[in-house]
Motif scaffolding. Sequence first.
Motif, short mmCIF file in Angstrom:
data_model
loop_
_atom_site.label_atom_id
_atom_site.label_comp_id
_atom_site.label_asym_id
_atom_site.label_seq_id
_atom_site.Cartn_x
_atom_site.Cartn_y
_atom_site.Cartn_z
N VAL A 1 52.82 32.35 36.79
CA VAL A 1 52.28 31.43 37.95
C VAL A 1 53.16 30.03 38.11
O VAL A 1 53.79 29.79 39.17
CB VAL A 1 50.97 31.18 38.00
CG1 VAL A 1 50.45 30.39 39.52
CG2 VAL A 1 50.22 32.66 37.96
N GLU B 1 55.25 28.80 41.15
CA GLU B 1 55.25 27.30 41.90
C GLU B 1 56.22 26.82 41.76
O GLU B 1 56.70 25.97 42.55
CB GLU B 1 53.87 26.96 41.21
CG GLU B 1 52.64 27.77 41.64
CD GLU B 1 52.30 27.86 43.10
OE1 GLU B 1 53.06 27.36 44.00
OE2 GLU B 1 51.31 28.38 43.52
N LEU C 1 59.41 34.28 45.26
CA LEU C 1 58.80 35.18 46.19
C LEU C 1 57.18 35.56 45.65
O LEU C 1 57.16 35.95 44.51
CB LEU C 1 59.55 36.31 46.69
CG LEU C 1 60.34 35.74 47.66
CD1 LEU C 1 61.03 37.09 47.98
CD2 LEU C 1 60.00 35.26 49.09
N LEU C 2 56.20 35.60 46.45
CA LEU C 2 55.00 36.39 46.24
C LEU C 2 55.43 37.85 46.03
O LEU C 2 56.35 38.31 46.67
CB LEU C 2 53.94 36.10 47.09
CG LEU C 2 53.44 34.66 47.02
CD1 LEU C 2 52.51 34.38 48.13
CD2 LEU C 2 52.86 34.36 45.60
N SER D 1 55.29 34.27 52.12
CA SER D 1 55.99 33.88 51.20
C SER D 1 55.88 32.35 51.11
O SER D 1 56.54 31.45 51.60
CB SER D 1 57.39 34.31 51.08
OG SER D 1 57.99 33.68 52.33
N ALA E 1 47.61 28.02 40.16
CA ALA E 1 47.47 28.62 41.63
C ALA E 1 46.93 27.68 42.46
O ALA E 1 46.28 28.28 43.43
CB ALA E 1 46.98 30.03 41.58
N GLN F 1 47.59 27.26 46.14
CA GLN F 1 47.36 28.37 46.96
C GLN F 1 45.72 28.25 47.67
O GLN F 1 45.66 28.68 48.68
CB GLN F 1 47.44 29.85 46.41
CG GLN F 1 48.87 29.91 45.86
CD GLN F 1 50.05 29.67 46.72
OE1 GLN F 1 49.92 29.53 48.03
NE2 GLN F 1 51.17 29.43 46.26
N VAL G 1 46.23 34.14 47.09
CA VAL G 1 47.27 35.08 46.98
C VAL G 1 47.98 34.96 45.68
O VAL G 1 48.53 36.08 45.47
CB VAL G 1 48.05 34.56 48.54
CG1 VAL G 1 48.81 33.20 48.04
CG2 VAL G 1 49.05 35.65 48.77
N MET G 2 48.51 33.90 45.24
CA MET G 2 49.15 34.01 43.98
C MET G 2 48.34 34.89 42.95
O MET G 2 48.95 35.61 42.11
CB MET G 2 49.29 32.52 43.36
CG MET G 2 50.08 32.32 42.01
SD MET G 2 51.58 33.08 42.07
CE MET G 2 52.60 31.49 43.16
N LEU G 3 47.00 34.61 42.80
CA LEU G 3 46.31 35.20 41.74
C LEU G 3 46.14 36.82 42.17
O LEU G 3 46.14 37.68 41.27
CB LEU G 3 44.83 34.72 41.30
CG LEU G 3 45.04 33.26 40.99
CD1 LEU G 3 43.79 32.49 40.74
CD2 LEU G 3 45.63 33.10 39.52
N ASP H 1 48.34 38.40 43.52
CA ASP H 1 49.63 39.03 43.19
C ASP H 1 49.62 39.58 41.55
O ASP H 1 49.99 40.57 41.34
CB ASP H 1 50.76 37.85 43.00
CG ASP H 1 51.67 38.07 43.85
OD1 ASP H 1 51.58 38.73 44.81
OD2 ASP H 1 52.75 37.57 43.60
N LEU H 2 48.64 38.75 40.92
CA LEU H 2 48.62 39.14 39.44
C LEU H 2 47.68 40.39 39.22
O LEU H 2 47.96 41.42 38.46
CB LEU H 2 48.46 37.96 38.53
CG LEU H 2 49.13 36.82 38.59
CD1 LEU H 2 48.76 35.68 37.79
CD2 LEU H 2 50.56 37.03 37.93
#
Lengths: 187, 799
Positions: free
Chosen positions: A21, A25, A30-31, B41, B98, B101, B696-698, B700-701
Amino acid sequence: MARYGMALDYKNCINCKACEVACKEENGVLLGADKHRIWVGVKEIEGEFPLLSIASNTFMPSQCQHCEHAPCQEVCPTHATHYDENGVVRVDPDKCILCSYCMNACPYDARYVDDRTMTVDKCNFCSDTRLARGETTTACQATCPTKVRIFGDLDDPNSEISQVLRDREHFSLKPHLGTKPKLFYLI
Amino acid sequence: MAVEISRRRFLQGSVAMTVIGGMSMAPSNLFSNEKEHGELSITTKTGTGEAKFVPTLCEMCVNKCAAIARVEDGVVTKLDPNPMFPKSRNMLCPRGNAGIQALYDPDRLKYPMIRIGEKGEGKFKRVSWDEAYDAILNGTDKFPGLAKILDEEKDNRSTIFFCAGEGMAEHTFKTFYTGFGSSNWLNHASLCLRTVVSGYGVTLGAYPQADLENAEYIIMAGANRAEAIVTPDTMDFFKRTKGRGAKLICVDPRFTNTAAKADKWLPIKPGTDLAFVLALTYVVVMEELYDKAYVEKYFNGFKQYKNHLYAEEYTPEWAEKITGIPAEDIYEIARDFMKHAPKAVYYPGRRSTFAKNDFQLRRAMAIFQALGGGIDTKGGLVFGKKLPLKGHSAVAPMYAQAEGVDVARAKGKPGYSDCAIVSGGGSWIGFRNRILEGKSVYPVRGMFLYKHNPMMNMPNVEKTAKFLKGLDLIVTIDTMPSDTVMYADVVLPECTYLERTDPVKTFGGPEPSIAVRNKVIDPMYETKPVIDIMRGLTEKISKPLFEITKKYDEDVQDDIADRGEAEVYKEFDLTIPFEHSQEELNEHAVSGYPGAYEALCKHGVFYPKMEEYFKQVSANEHVYYPDDEKAYSVREGKPKTNSGKVECNLANIAKKGVDPMPTWRKEYEYHVPEGKFRMLTGRHAQFTQSGTANNVMLHDLIHENYIWINKRVAKKMGIKFGDMIEVSSEAGKTRLKAYPTEKIAPDQVFFIHGFGEESEALTWAYRSGGNDNAVIVDEIEPVYGGAVMHSTNVEIRKV
């Protein structure tokens, strides 16, 4: 001028993915689950419940190995992939034509396509972000809860990484390929 | 922060405080302003130009780790760890990283809203703040306001209840509750760590920290520090496992990431840890391996406990049958633990209540730990030191018409007894079910909800939905349109933690410090920090509500006759606690330490002599206090109970029907009927319950949660990885995909909590994975009323 490398105290890794992460950041990656510069490798555990092999369940943080003999650099037809003055394997987005030879050549699966810049992207040790600002750690090292990573100049005998590599046993991934990675896993 | 309460007068019988808890948000097309997801994005690469740096504290979970926000052109582009905070030791976990986000989540609540559709439908209208406050006071054609409800209930303030999730500004909201005068406060405690805090509290006098930086032998049972990150424990510990100074025995039904770091993993049968600890204790007492000097000096009731262990024959052979852990392992662990004691830790953990016997389990753990003398000592459990802060004034009027359980009993009405002991956070499930079953001694009609999501956070979602639908007025203060916000009548949008300064906080431990969450950027949209929301709301409602009190409260009428209305109102003026800004309150709170406020603004952290003590040793290591200044031992091992002793035998709780000494009962035995599975839930390093579900970032994981099913069982049932599974119990059903694995027993299934949201306003979280609380049965732990999370048997089928 430096020769940057990274030592990984991988036994500390708890597979929390803070590094992934922080990298996204910091570097505007890109996501998307398939878009990442770094990751933690986990193997399926061996054995049957309740007899499981604890040792088989290791967490291996990984990323571009910044090889001294980088196969990706050798195959790049446009010289988009190059070594910068610090020995970091970099990609020039203006030259990349997305032929993806590098992706196939990389034995470490370190590359992915950035659909926004239309470049095959990968880790660059935060060269154009943190290092460009004069910082001395990468985003992944700075954030790591259990302090897996030590980044530094392999040519500087007094750097922390040089010292730790002198003092502790370590190994590289796929050494038989002769790529000479600059990521070192500490035992 | 301590509150100095100005009491109006001592009425005949105080208003008893009962307890409750939760967290949440709500939606419609008012929510997301960019629905074209999929192409999103929104990571921002950091630049090399000018930047502003603001020290703050993370709020992505409860740890409050220190971060430094990088701001470029008014945009937060990166959160980096703040190396100066002893608690978080220069790190941010994936959630901390994150946080950006959470700030830039397009689904955030942006404007005050009031309900225009049916309750639970999620249809709202955007209004101004003043209109929202007015709707709370006077209602709309869809719902009644406070004025109508309190007038109908003759100023019984307890008809409105308050609940809050954990957080630094929870205190600010609670100040409003105190002034409002309800006897019903619920927080997350009964869904979280109530039993562990209380179990250690009554046994050792405090819920201690574990010194995992120095412990040599650690039993981690029912705690998963590699995935449920707690600072500094997680960071201190995993640098030392795997033959590097700390031996780890992991006791968990599942093979977790913590088990992967263990020297030994013992898959215990769910809910039987108490038998395991009793057998360890039996060995230590029988073989006289305990610290005799410590027991002599600091134990109360040791002989009775010893006799109890013998009489009940809590042998390792007995425990093997119950727990599934071989007797020889129990002997070995008991002996090894005491060999390393006092530098040995039976890790207290945090977590929610897993089994009905959890309170007794915690007592047994605390006593076992103390037998090795590892209390208030380096490498053991530590009390540490805390740097005191100055309190501020609050308003706590007494409303004669407010009812509480004690008041009800005094009036000869039946009280209620959800659990033996009613603590400061209440029993959420007890409270909810009592109202649903019509057993409340007075009507409960409205709720104020801050950062709390009962629809996701407690067992039996169907009952929670019914409960919320039955309330006349629901006011939610939150940042996200959660499942619970969908049930709101009035939605007040709070800004995120990066847009506000919160109450300064002191962090105790061997390396005590004070830290503050500084505002990084101004609040976006029309959102506000909760202190500003409370100020606006109280300015609107304080006077009109006092008029109702005047109408029904004879004490107040008498008082006004004596002293005049203006004087009396001063004690009912709800606006008083919110007169000052958070910054002013913080400056006052630390005014006892010269230079502290300036240091907190500049570094985010303060402790005396920080300038002298804090040193960077390497890129990864920092020193906060010299070794001889660390507060490992502050009482020479003396427990913090009133007696100054470890309490083995609590005669006073026996009067309430609770076992005075940890006792195994037949009903605690693990049993799963043929064809069913025991449902387990838990945490994950990339998610914090439902609070991060839409990040959204988490996301992703972990895109969705998967149900762990034993591989061989899955094969027999024809279930492959990714197959959709329906999980059902008597409480309800949920669906999620299968993950066949050998990391779980054949008669158990597991999936992580926090997924399966039903709020359509959550772009990423909506129907992503399954909700554990849709299937977990709402059983409560009998002592403190905690929700029991691991006692439900479920059925599974491929769909």
